[in-house]
Design an enzyme around this catalytic site. Structure first.
Site, mmCIF file in Angstrom:
data_model
loop_
_atom_site.group_PDB
_atom_site.id
_atom_site.type_symbol
_atom_site.label_atom_id
_atom_site.label_comp_id
_atom_site.label_asym_id
_atom_site.label_seq_id
_atom_site.Cartn_x
_atom_site.Cartn_y
_atom_site.Cartn_z
ATOM 1 N N GLN A 1 -4.564 -1.722 9.457
ATOM 2 C CA GLN A 1 -4.373 -3.024 8.814
ATOM 3 C C GLN A 1 -5.018 -4.140 9.645
ATOM 4 O O GLN A 1 -4.744 -4.267 10.822
ATOM 5 C CB GLN A 1 -2.868 -3.290 8.608
ATOM 6 C CG GLN A 1 -2.562 -4.566 7.851
ATOM 7 C CD GLN A 1 -3.140 -4.594 6.435
ATOM 8 O OE1 GLN A 1 -3.047 -3.623 5.697
ATOM 9 N NE2 GLN A 1 -3.746 -5.708 6.052
ATOM 10 N N ASP B 1 -10.954 3.022 3.782
ATOM 11 C CA ASP B 1 -11.024 1.569 3.611
ATOM 12 C C ASP B 1 -12.425 1.058 3.946
ATOM 13 O O ASP B 1 -12.667 -0.156 3.913
ATOM 14 C CB ASP B 1 -9.982 0.904 4.527
ATOM 15 C CG ASP B 1 -9.564 -0.473 4.028
ATOM 16 O OD1 ASP B 1 -9.821 -0.782 2.850
ATOM 17 O OD2 ASP B 1 -8.986 -1.243 4.818
ATOM 18 N N LYS C 1 0.840 -1.204 0.000
ATOM 19 C CA LYS C 1 0.000 0.000 0.000
ATOM 20 C C LYS C 1 0.877 1.257 0.000
ATOM 21 O O LYS C 1 0.563 2.240 -0.679
ATOM 22 C CB LYS C 1 -0.959 -0.033 1.199
ATOM 23 C CG LYS C 1 -2.051 -1.072 1.004
ATOM 24 C CD LYS C 1 -2.781 -1.440 2.281
ATOM 25 C CE LYS C 1 -3.725 -2.617 2.029
ATOM 26 N NZ LYS C 1 -4.328 -3.151 3.263
#
Ligand code: NAP
Length: 281
Positions: free
Chosen positions: A99, A122, A55
């Protein structure tokens, strides 16, 4: 199958990134600011380390500044919430990515929910989930959004189609089912307590595999002409579908690697750029 379509995620990701490079240039020219995406990694799970690195690399490719936040394995929920709060209040940060998965002692959903909706690029906050499920404007979960984008890019019809999603996680199975439902597909969600799973997958026009078990979906569980979407990413670049044997029966399929994965990262970048555009333009 004849005229089989390979749902090439690498190609689509490159197209998305090319557009983002131009948009980030515009943001920098007009505002003089380089947008940044914060990635929080708790602990050192090797797969997570790799994902965060990928990422970060994608951020650099499109011109976003990656802000890497690393926290130790024994971080508490309170410590993580405090860090997220700090990033929520930091004006230079456009997006926050926590994450998944975090170490067991942390209340992951509580932390996801503390990411402000404007920075939840996200789409992991329950408020974001609720909003996009209702068809409202909100950042979508990146992997489900990637799956939808691939199907649309390759003009796979969704309306009225029988879609079976195998897996119901909060970041993947559930949200992808909602996005496909909003496209007027008839969606069935299967999980570990489903009785006779192959019965369902055999009816499917489209199978979305989000199980986390290598080659779990067998070739004789799917019908001829099915569209196979394999979100699985297991050790050794192996998906959740036995693609070697099942893909030849399909009319279209996402390869592993090179299918859902690259587009997921591109969609995360896209939503980060949108967040930056909203903030700085
Ligand atoms: P997860 O949280 O472990 O969820 C797995 C789901 O599969 C659960 O809903 C579980 O059911 C279901 N399941 C497990 N065993 C099953 C069985 N025997 N029969 C039917 N269903 C079963 O996993 P995840 O985070 O959603 O990830 C799924 C896969 O996608 C993994 O391979 C992961 O690496 C991959 N992934 C890829 C990307 C990408 O960008 N490509 C991103 C995220 C994840 P229960 O709910 O009943 O336990």
């Amino acid at each position: 199958m004849e005229n089989q379509i390979i749902l090439d995620g690498k190609k689509l990701a490159a197209e998305i990134e090319a557009d983002l490079i131009e948009r980030v240039k515009k943001i920098k020219e007009k505002s003089g600011i380089t947008p940044s995406l914060a990635t929080i990694l708790v602990g050192d799970n090797p797969a997570s380390v790799t994902y965060v690195r990928m990422k970060g690399n994608a951020c650099r490719r499109v011109g976003i500044e990656p802000l890497k936040v690393e926290m130790p394995e024994d971080t508490t929920t309170e410590q993580l919430l405090a860090k997220i709060d700090e990033l929520n209040r930091d004006d230079t940060v456009c997006g926050i990515l926590l994450q998944h998965p975090v170490p067991k002692q942390i209340d992951e959903q509580k932390c996801f929910n503390s990411i402000s909706m404007e920075k939840d690029v996200d789409g992991v906050n329950v408020a974001s989930f609720g909003a996009f499920t209702m068809g409202l404007d909100a950042y979508k979960s990146a992997t489900p959004f990637s799956i939808l984008s691939i199907l649309k890019r390759y003009e796979i019809p969704l309306e009225g189609k029988n879609v079976v999603v195998v897996g119901r996680s909060a970041i993947l199975g559930k949200p992808v089912a909602m996005l496909l439902l909003n496209e007027n597909a008839t969606v069935t969600i299967c999980h570990s307590k489903t009785v006779d799973l192959p019965y369902y997958t055999r009816q499917a026009d489209i199978v979305v595999a989000a199980v986390g078990k290598p080659k779990f979906i067998q070739a004789d569980w799917v019908k001829e002409g099915v569209v196979l979407v394999d979100a699985g990413y297991n050790k050794g670049n192996i998906g959740d579908i036995d693609l070697e044997n099942a893909a030849p029966k399909s009319s279209a399929y996402t390869p592993v690697p090179g299918g859902v994965g690259p587009v997921t990262i591109a969609k995360l970048m896209e939503q980060s750029v949108i967040a930056a555009e909203k903030k700085f333009l």
